[in-house]
Design a protein around this motif. Sequence first.
Motif, PDB file in Angstrom:
ATOM      1  N   GLY A   1      26.169  48.147  40.562  1.00 58.70           N
ATOM      2  CA  GLY A   1      24.980  48.195  39.897  1.00 58.70           C
ATOM      3  C   GLY A   1      24.555  49.782  39.450  1.00 58.70           C
ATOM      4  O   GLY A   1      25.258  50.674  40.223  1.00 58.70           O
ATOM      5  N   ARG A   2      23.825  50.167  38.579  1.00 53.78           N
ATOM      6  CA  ARG A   2      23.639  51.483  38.161  1.00 53.78           C
ATOM      7  C   ARG A   2      22.160  52.125  38.658  1.00 53.78           C
ATOM      8  O   ARG A   2      21.337  51.349  38.754  1.00 53.78           O
ATOM      9  N   VAL A   3      22.204  53.166  39.396  1.00 56.41           N
ATOM     10  CA  VAL A   3      21.099  53.748  39.602  1.00 56.41           C
ATOM     11  C   VAL A   3      20.801  55.050  39.195  1.00 56.41           C
ATOM     12  O   VAL A   3      21.744  56.004  39.059  1.00 56.41           O
ATOM     13  N   ASP A   4      19.564  55.294  38.502  1.00 54.14           N
ATOM     14  CA  ASP A   4      19.460  56.636  37.767  1.00 54.14           C
ATOM     15  C   ASP A   4      19.082  57.552  38.834  1.00 54.14           C
ATOM     16  O   ASP A   4      18.414  57.336  39.924  1.00 54.14           O
ATOM     17  N   GLY A   5      19.840  58.604  38.824  1.00 57.56           N
ATOM     18  CA  GLY A   5      19.757  59.662  39.802  1.00 57.56           C
ATOM     19  C   GLY A   5      19.002  61.017  39.427  1.00 57.56           C
ATOM     20  O   GLY A   5      17.959  60.903  38.586  1.00 57.56           O
ATOM     21  N   ALA A   6      19.377  62.297  40.258  1.00 52.50           N
ATOM     22  CA  ALA A   6      18.440  63.340  39.774  1.00 52.50           C
ATOM     23  C   ALA A   6      19.203  63.909  38.518  1.00 52.50           C
ATOM     24  O   ALA A   6      20.051  63.277  37.941  1.00 52.50           O
ATOM     25  N   ASP A   7      18.602  64.942  37.815  1.00 52.31           N
ATOM     26  CA  ASP A   7      19.155  65.454  36.694  1.00 52.31           C
ATOM     27  C   ASP A   7      20.554  65.887  36.509  1.00 52.31           C
ATOM     28  O   ASP A   7      21.344  65.677  35.609  1.00 52.31           O
ATOM     29  N   ASP A   8      21.098  66.395  37.863  1.00 54.88           N
ATOM     30  CA  ASP A   8      22.614  66.643  37.535  1.00 54.88           C
ATOM     31  C   ASP A   8      23.693  65.800  38.060  1.00 54.88           C
ATOM     32  O   ASP A   8      24.629  65.795  37.876  1.00 54.88           O
ATOM     33  N   TYR A   9      23.130  64.695  38.523  1.00 54.11           N
ATOM     34  CA  TYR A   9      24.052  63.612  39.137  1.00 54.11           C
ATOM     35  C   TYR A   9      23.611  62.372  38.442  1.00 54.11           C
ATOM     36  O   TYR A   9      22.586  62.033  38.143  1.00 54.11           O
ATOM     37  N   GLU A  10      24.729  61.403  38.202  1.00 56.52           N
ATOM     38  CA  GLU A  10      24.304  59.914  38.235  1.00 56.52           C
ATOM     39  C   GLU A  10      25.177  59.441  39.345  1.00 56.52           C
ATOM     40  O   GLU A  10      26.141  59.677  39.938  1.00 56.52           O
ATOM     41  N   TYR A  11      24.353  57.925  39.765  1.00 56.20           N
ATOM     42  CA  TYR A  11      25.122  57.382  40.767  1.00 56.20           C
ATOM     43  C   TYR A  11      25.198  55.922  40.453  1.00 56.20           C
ATOM     44  O   TYR A  11      24.646  55.265  39.750  1.00 56.20           O
ATOM     45  N   ALA A  12      26.222  55.542  41.437  1.00 52.24           N
ATOM     46  CA  ALA A  12      26.236  54.060  41.311  1.00 52.24           C
ATOM     47  C   ALA A  12      26.650  53.324  42.594  1.00 52.24           C
ATOM     48  O   ALA A  12      27.633  53.917  43.413  1.00 52.24           O
ATOM     49  N   PRO A  13      26.078  52.329  42.813  1.00 51.44           N
ATOM     50  CA  PRO A  13      26.372  51.742  44.181  1.00 51.44           C
ATOM     51  C   PRO A  13      27.201  50.855  44.046  1.00 51.44           C
ATOM     52  O   PRO A  13      27.437  50.165  43.263  1.00 51.44           O
ATOM     53  N   LEU A  14      28.086  50.525  45.283  1.00 51.35           N
ATOM     54  CA  LEU A  14      29.029  49.610  45.139  1.00 51.35           C
ATOM     55  C   LEU A  14      29.152  49.030  46.453  1.00 51.35           C
ATOM     56  O   LEU A  14      28.874  49.414  47.795  1.00 51.35           O
ATOM     57  N   ARG A  15      29.064  47.377  46.327  1.00 54.26           N
ATOM     58  CA  ARG A  15      29.246  46.793  47.622  1.00 54.26           C
ATOM     59  C   ARG A  15      30.627  46.118  47.848  1.00 54.26           C
ATOM     60  O   ARG A  15      31.211  45.517  46.827  1.00 54.26           O
ATOM     61  N   ILE A  16      31.066  46.540  48.891  1.00 54.15           N
ATOM     62  CA  ILE A  16      32.025  46.084  49.358  1.00 54.15           C
ATOM     63  C   ILE A  16      32.096  44.650  50.291  1.00 54.15           C
ATOM     64  O   ILE A  16      31.605  44.746  51.322  1.00 54.15           O
ATOM     65  N   PRO A  17      32.710  43.524  49.821  1.00 56.91           N
ATOM     66  CA  PRO A  17      32.441  42.460  50.619  1.00 56.91           C
ATOM     67  C   PRO A  17      32.939  42.171  52.087  1.00 56.91           C
ATOM     68  O   PRO A  17      33.987  43.016  52.241  1.00 56.91           O
ATOM     69  N   PRO A  18      32.399  41.804  53.126  1.00 56.76           N
ATOM     70  CA  PRO A  18      33.040  41.415  54.465  1.00 56.76           C
ATOM     71  C   PRO A  18      34.382  40.771  54.395  1.00 56.76           C
ATOM     72  O   PRO A  18      34.862  40.413  53.518  1.00 56.76           O
ATOM     73  N   GLY A  19      35.246  41.137  55.377  1.00 57.05           N
ATOM     74  CA  GLY A  19      36.702  40.750  55.253  1.00 57.05           C
ATOM     75  C   GLY A  19      37.622  41.727  54.542  1.00 57.05           C
ATOM     76  O   GLY A  19      38.711  41.415  54.722  1.00 57.05           O
ATOM     77  N   THR A  20      37.222  42.719  53.774  1.00 55.87           N
ATOM     78  CA  THR A  20      37.877  43.788  53.026  1.00 55.87           C
ATOM     79  C   THR A  20      38.094  44.704  54.315  1.00 55.87           C
ATOM     80  O   THR A  20      37.415  45.125  54.974  1.00 55.87           O
ATOM     81  N   SER A  21      39.535  44.929  54.598  1.00 54.10           N
ATOM     82  CA  SER A  21      40.059  45.787  55.334  1.00 54.10           C
ATOM     83  C   SER A  21      39.725  47.412  55.320  1.00 54.10           C
ATOM     84  O   SER A  21      39.345  47.586  54.139  1.00 54.10           O
ATOM     85  N   ARG A  22      39.525  48.047  56.234  1.00 55.50           N
ATOM     86  CA  ARG A  22      39.316  49.434  56.104  1.00 55.50           C
ATOM     87  C   ARG A  22      40.182  50.302  55.094  1.00 55.50           C
ATOM     88  O   ARG A  22      39.788  51.017  54.387  1.00 55.50           O
ATOM     89  N   SER A  23      41.466  49.927  55.452  1.00 55.65           N
ATOM     90  CA  SER A  23      42.454  50.558  54.503  1.00 55.65           C
ATOM     91  C   SER A  23      42.096  50.152  52.767  1.00 55.65           C
ATOM     92  O   SER A  23      42.245  50.985  51.923  1.00 55.65           O
ATOM     93  N   ALA A  24      41.930  48.942  52.526  1.00 56.41           N
ATOM     94  CA  ALA A  24      41.744  48.341  51.333  1.00 56.41           C
ATOM     95  C   ALA A  24      40.387  49.179  50.865  1.00 56.41           C
ATOM     96  O   ALA A  24      40.533  49.565  49.635  1.00 56.41           O
ATOM     97  N   ALA A  25      39.558  49.138  51.446  1.00 54.56           N
ATOM     98  CA  ALA A  25      38.192  49.768  51.028  1.00 54.56           C
ATOM     99  C   ALA A  25      38.367  51.183  50.788  1.00 54.56           C
ATOM    100  O   ALA A  25      37.862  51.715  49.797  1.00 54.56           O
TER     101      ALA A  25
END
Length: 74
Positions: free
Chosen positions: A6-30
Amino acid sequence: MRGNIGRVDGADDYEYAPLRIPPGTSRSAAATMLSLQVDVGGWELARLQLHADGTRRAVLRRRARLSYLPMPVT
């Protein structure tokens, strides 16, 4: 391995993008998923949360001047 972007509008200098990683995804894969975003799109990790159900929520950010680069890929 799929995440929701999903896209989130951020401060003037940065743009932000939230990312959801589903349960069951290993730590190394994430970690691999996040490192690919850094290499390909110029993103950096701003925040990472691990929830009780195993879902990880990451917020990626990059300088707004790099907006010609691709958004995160799931």
